[in-house]
Motif scaffolding. Structure first.
Motif, PDB file in Angstrom:
ATOM      1  N   THR A  62      -1.326   2.373   6.188  1.00  0.00           N
ATOM      2  CA  THR A  62      -1.657   3.155   4.992  1.00  0.00           C
ATOM      3  C   THR A  62      -2.912   3.990   5.237  1.00  0.00           C
ATOM      4  OG1 THR A  62      -2.846   1.273   4.031  1.00  0.00           O
ATOM      5  CG2 THR A  62      -0.547   1.568   3.374  1.00  0.00           C
ATOM      6  N   LEU A  79      -5.271   3.785  -1.473  1.00  0.00           N
ATOM      7  CA  LEU A  79      -4.474   2.623  -1.842  1.00  0.00           C
ATOM      8  C   LEU A  79      -5.144   1.955  -3.043  1.00  0.00           C
ATOM      9  CD1 LEU A  79      -2.224   0.526  -1.184  1.00  0.00           C
ATOM     10  CD2 LEU A  79      -3.888  -0.581   0.296  1.00  0.00           C
ATOM     11  N   GLU A  82      -1.502  -3.518  -3.988  1.00  0.00           N
ATOM     12  CA  GLU A  82      -0.277  -3.848  -3.267  1.00  0.00           C
ATOM     13  C   GLU A  82       0.163  -5.253  -3.656  1.00  0.00           C
ATOM     14  OE1 GLU A  82       1.514  -3.938   1.285  1.00  0.00           O
ATOM     15  OE2 GLU A  82      -0.579  -3.352   0.961  1.00  0.00           O
ATOM     16  N   ILE A  87       3.678  -1.003  -3.885  1.00  0.00           N
ATOM     17  CA  ILE A  87       2.357  -0.528  -3.486  1.00  0.00           C
ATOM     18  C   ILE A  87       2.048   0.713  -4.332  1.00  0.00           C
ATOM     19  CG2 ILE A  87       3.228   0.884  -1.582  1.00  0.00           C
ATOM     20  CD1 ILE A  87       0.740   0.029   0.029  1.00  0.00           C
ATOM     21  N   ILE A 119       6.118   4.180   4.129  1.00  0.00           N
ATOM     22  CA  ILE A 119       6.061   2.764   3.749  1.00  0.00           C
ATOM     23  C   ILE A 119       7.364   2.071   4.151  1.00  0.00           C
ATOM     24  CG2 ILE A 119       5.813   1.132   1.825  1.00  0.00           C
ATOM     25  CD1 ILE A 119       3.218   2.713   2.662  1.00  0.00           C
ATOM     26  N   LYS A 123       7.168  -1.219   6.311  1.00  0.00           N
ATOM     27  CA  LYS A 123       7.608  -2.489   5.721  1.00  0.00           C
ATOM     28  C   LYS A 123       8.971  -2.933   6.238  1.00  0.00           C
ATOM     29  CE  LYS A 123       4.096  -2.906   2.860  1.00  0.00           C
ATOM     30  NZ  LYS A 123       3.097  -3.943   3.041  1.00  0.00           N
TER      31      LYS A 123
END
Length: 153
Positions: A62, A79, A82, A87, A119, A123
């Motif tokens: 991120t 950010l 999360e 998120i 993401i 992820k």
């Protein structure tokens, strides 16, 4: 062929100096020409264009996504929080302020698509993102969600 972030966004591979691009030129393309061509499909196509750009510039964290936003002059991405399936990011900055002030309904789906794809790759689950505009604060909030039952194949 993928472009490296440094080569793609600077004057030359050896240079550490960014080119200055007038905001007006950016606005002509982003807020006038593209919506004029795409019409009612601007938001949807911009989302998929953001995903396409993300595939050209795969990022590992991120923090790298936030750095890309600065390099691309998309604003300051932070950010916010999360959880295990979601998120949230906050986007602000001078260009974001200006886009919100100059447009009655500014489109941030290009950024949402870019974040969703990044993401998703990080992820390894199918992700979707959406943008929420806060006109009072001149900020955009992005929420990315994924389902752990939908891994990337």
């Amino acid at each position: 062929m993928q472009t490296s972030l440094k080569q793609g966004l600077h004057n030359s591979p050896e240079s550490d100096t960014q080119m200055d691009i007038p905001v007006f030129g950016y606005e002509l393309l982003r807020d006038i020409l593209i919506p004029g061509i795409l019409g009612k499909d601007t938001n949807e196509i911009s989302y998929w264009a953001g995903k396409h750009i993300a595939r050209k510039f795969p990022l590992l964290s991120t923090e790298e996504v936030s750095s890309f936003f600065q390099e691309a002059s998309w604003g300051m991405l932070k950010l916010v929080e999360e959880s295990k399936n979601e998120i949230k990011f906050e986007l602000n900055g001078k260009l974001v302020d200006r886009r919100i002030q100059m447009n009655s309904d500014p489109c941030f789906t290009l950024e949402a698509g870019f974040i969703a794809e990044q993401i998703q790759n990080q992820k390894q689950f199918i992700c979707e993102a959406y943008a929420e505009l806060n006109k009072k604060k001149n900020h955009v909030f992005f929420t990315v969600r994924w389902d752990r039952k939908e891994p990337i194949k």
